[in-house]
Design a protein around this motif. Sequence first.
Motif, PDB file in Angstrom:
ATOM      1  N   CYS A  76       0.814  -1.216   0.000  1.00 53.15           N
ATOM      2  CA  CYS A  76       0.000   0.000   0.000  1.00 53.15           C
ATOM      3  C   CYS A  76       0.847   1.265   0.000  1.00 53.15           C
ATOM      4  O   CYS A  76       0.331   2.365  -0.254  1.00 53.15           O
ATOM      5  N   THR A  77       2.132   1.147   0.305  1.00 49.62           N
ATOM      6  CA  THR A  77       3.026   2.296   0.260  1.00 49.62           C
ATOM      7  C   THR A  77       4.113   2.109  -0.799  1.00 49.62           C
ATOM      8  O   THR A  77       5.058   2.891  -0.847  1.00 49.62           O
ATOM      9  N   SER A  78       3.980   1.077  -1.621  1.00 50.93           N
ATOM     10  CA  SER A  78       4.988   0.808  -2.643  1.00 50.93           C
ATOM     11  C   SER A  78       4.678   1.579  -3.916  1.00 50.93           C
ATOM     12  O   SER A  78       3.597   2.158  -4.082  1.00 50.93           O
ATOM     13  N   SER A  79       5.628   1.560  -4.839  1.00 51.09           N
ATOM     14  CA  SER A  79       5.440   2.244  -6.118  1.00 51.09           C
ATOM     15  C   SER A  79       4.418   1.543  -7.001  1.00 51.09           C
ATOM     16  O   SER A  79       3.975   2.099  -8.006  1.00 51.09           O
ATOM     17  N   LEU A  80       4.035   0.314  -6.651  1.00 48.22           N
ATOM     18  CA  LEU A  80       3.024  -0.401  -7.440  1.00 48.22           C
ATOM     19  C   LEU A  80       1.720   0.384  -7.520  1.00 48.22           C
ATOM     20  O   LEU A  80       1.044   0.364  -8.548  1.00 48.22           O
ATOM     21  N   VAL A  81       1.346   1.031  -6.427  1.00 47.54           N
ATOM     22  CA  VAL A  81       0.066   1.745  -6.388  1.00 47.54           C
ATOM     23  C   VAL A  81       0.274   3.251  -6.241  1.00 47.54           C
ATOM     24  O   VAL A  81      -0.650   3.970  -5.863  1.00 47.54           O
ATOM     25  N   SER A  82       1.474   3.721  -6.535  1.00 49.55           N
ATOM     26  CA  SER A  82       1.740   5.158  -6.454  1.00 49.55           C
ATOM     27  C   SER A  82       1.000   5.893  -7.562  1.00 49.55           C
ATOM     28  O   SER A  82       0.725   5.334  -8.635  1.00 49.55           O
ATOM     29  N   SER A  83       0.675   7.140  -7.334  1.00 42.08           N
ATOM     30  CA  SER A  83      -0.054   7.924  -8.329  1.00 42.08           C
ATOM     31  C   SER A  83       0.766   8.089  -9.605  1.00 42.08           C
ATOM     32  O   SER A  83       0.213   8.085 -10.715  1.00 42.08           O
ATOM     33  N   ARG A  85       2.931   5.969 -10.908  1.00 41.25           N
ATOM     34  CA  ARG A  85       2.884   4.724 -11.683  1.00 41.25           C
ATOM     35  C   ARG A  85       1.517   4.533 -12.321  1.00 41.25           C
ATOM     36  O   ARG A  85       1.412   4.143 -13.494  1.00 41.25           O
ATOM     37  N   LEU A  86       0.455   4.820 -11.591  1.00 45.71           N
ATOM     38  CA  LEU A  86      -0.889   4.675 -12.142  1.00 45.71           C
ATOM     39  C   LEU A  86      -1.118   5.641 -13.292  1.00 45.71           C
ATOM     40  O   LEU A  86      -1.751   5.281 -14.299  1.00 45.71           O
ATOM     41  N   ASP A  87      -0.612   6.865 -13.145  1.00 47.16           N
ATOM     42  CA  ASP A  87      -0.730   7.832 -14.240  1.00 47.16           C
ATOM     43  C   ASP A  87       0.019   7.344 -15.471  1.00 47.16           C
ATOM     44  O   ASP A  87      -0.454   7.493 -16.608  1.00 47.16           O
ATOM     45  N   TYR A  88       1.188   6.746 -15.252  1.00 49.89           N
ATOM     46  CA  TYR A  88       1.981   6.229 -16.377  1.00 49.89           C
ATOM     47  C   TYR A  88       1.232   5.103 -17.085  1.00 49.89           C
ATOM     48  O   TYR A  88       1.173   5.056 -18.321  1.00 49.89           O
ATOM     49  N   LEU A  89       0.640   4.197 -16.314  1.00 53.07           N
ATOM     50  CA  LEU A  89      -0.072   3.074 -16.923  1.00 53.07           C
ATOM     51  C   LEU A  89      -1.302   3.529 -17.695  1.00 53.07           C
ATOM     52  O   LEU A  89      -1.630   2.964 -18.743  1.00 53.07           O
ATOM     53  N   THR A  90      -1.992   4.539 -17.204  1.00 56.89           N
ATOM     54  CA  THR A  90      -3.186   5.010 -17.903  1.00 56.89           C
ATOM     55  C   THR A  90      -2.839   5.749 -19.190  1.00 56.89           C
ATOM     56  O   THR A  90      -3.689   5.877 -20.075  1.00 56.89           O
ATOM     57  N   HIS A 110      -0.627  -4.773 -20.446  1.00 60.37           N
ATOM     58  CA  HIS A 110      -0.827  -3.340 -20.678  1.00 60.37           C
ATOM     59  C   HIS A 110      -2.306  -2.965 -20.748  1.00 60.37           C
ATOM     60  O   HIS A 110      -2.671  -1.829 -20.446  1.00 60.37           O
ATOM     61  N   THR A 111      -3.160  -3.903 -21.168  1.00 62.75           N
ATOM     62  CA  THR A 111      -4.563  -3.553 -21.373  1.00 62.75           C
ATOM     63  C   THR A 111      -5.320  -3.304 -20.082  1.00 62.75           C
ATOM     64  O   THR A 111      -6.322  -2.591 -20.078  1.00 62.75           O
ATOM     65  N   TYR A 112      -4.865  -3.898 -18.999  1.00 61.66           N
ATOM     66  CA  TYR A 112      -5.614  -3.736 -17.745  1.00 61.66           C
ATOM     67  C   TYR A 112      -4.708  -3.402 -16.565  1.00 61.66           C
ATOM     68  O   TYR A 112      -5.170  -3.356 -15.419  1.00 61.66           O
ATOM     69  N   GLY A 113      -3.416  -3.163 -16.823  1.00 61.40           N
ATOM     70  CA  GLY A 113      -2.497  -2.889 -15.718  1.00 61.40           C
ATOM     71  C   GLY A 113      -2.926  -1.725 -14.854  1.00 61.40           C
ATOM     72  O   GLY A 113      -2.883  -1.791 -13.615  1.00 61.40           O
ATOM     73  N   ALA A 114      -3.379  -0.631 -15.492  1.00 61.63           N
ATOM     74  CA  ALA A 114      -3.779   0.543 -14.716  1.00 61.63           C
ATOM     75  C   ALA A 114      -4.986   0.247 -13.837  1.00 61.63           C
ATOM     76  O   ALA A 114      -4.989   0.543 -12.630  1.00 61.63           O
ATOM     77  N   SER A 115      -6.041  -0.354 -14.429  1.00 64.60           N
ATOM     78  CA  SER A 115      -7.247  -0.634 -13.648  1.00 64.60           C
ATOM     79  C   SER A 115      -6.973  -1.666 -12.561  1.00 64.60           C
ATOM     80  O   SER A 115      -7.559  -1.604 -11.469  1.00 64.60           O
ATOM     81  N   TYR A 116      -6.073  -2.609 -12.848  1.00 63.63           N
ATOM     82  CA  TYR A 116      -5.762  -3.648 -11.870  1.00 63.63           C
ATOM     83  C   TYR A 116      -5.158  -3.036 -10.607  1.00 63.63           C
ATOM     84  O   TYR A 116      -5.611  -3.306  -9.488  1.00 63.63           O
ATOM     85  N   PHE A 117      -4.146  -2.204 -10.769  1.00 67.33           N
ATOM     86  CA  PHE A 117      -3.480  -1.638  -9.593  1.00 67.33           C
ATOM     87  C   PHE A 117      -4.277  -0.491  -8.987  1.00 67.33           C
ATOM     88  O   PHE A 117      -4.123  -0.182  -7.802  1.00 67.33           O
TER      89      PHE A 117
END
Length: 285
Positions: A76-83, A85-90, A110-117
């Motif tokens: 929950c504090t890792s870069s996996l769910v950082s804003s 990273r999420l902005d990059y995936l979207t 790539h098709t669902y990485g953003a929504s997944y995290f």
Amino acid sequence: MLTLSFILLFCLYLITAGLYIFVVHQSELVIIENPSLAIYETLHEQHSSNILCPCSQISVPYDRFFNVTFLLHQICTSSLVSSARLDYLTLLNTNRLPSWTSSDFARDFHTYGASYFQFVATFCLFARINIEDAQRVFVSTQFINNHLPPQSVLLQQIQSIFESFISQTRHHFTWLVNWIEVATMIDNFLTGENTNAQIIIDSNGQVIINDVTYMVVTKITHNSLSSSGRCSCGIEFDQCLLKPIIYTNGSNRLDFVQLFDELQVGCIPIIGLYRTTFDWWYSAT
């Protein structure tokens, strides 16, 4: 004569018993103003059945003597769910991916990485809000006692209070997750990634929703694919799982750069999340 002797002996017995009770059981009230904790503990050891220490306040909020803090899971504090990273995936243009990367056994990550995290980040947010709300209620709760309990009893009470707080907080979060799970499954929400149904708009503008079936994949390599059958999201939504893959620019469905066995994509997001482990994130490789 016997009667007189009996009366004298009885009177002597009463006088002796009275003196014994008066001498042995006579108590003295001693008041000690504002004793230290050490003095109180010493007196309690020596006179545990007689000592009485009234409190100046019978109710004290927990935050006067409890300091409650918490740490969420590292993810929950890792870069996996950082804003960032999420902005990059979207920002990734999924329309440039070939259609064959969406197969009946896998999806390109790539098709669902953003929504997944984003889904993972949402659960982290739910956990934080749940604990913070419970924390606010807990510290404002009053500890009520009109007499100072001995240290051993007080420690037992504190331990019981903490265990109750943790149990109730977990129970409330479990209830929240179960409610989300039931609402998601019963209401038959359609996912934006078309994982639990195929949504098509025909030339007349009519929306057509079809069930989808997937291969139950047991193993994937660059040269082979093994399966144990097929499943339907309309019937076996809790059993159908897709493999997340990062494909190369080729045209072969088994030509991939990375296969994520630890991640799972379900017909609905919450099923995939339940089946996922994040141990791989802490691996140096």
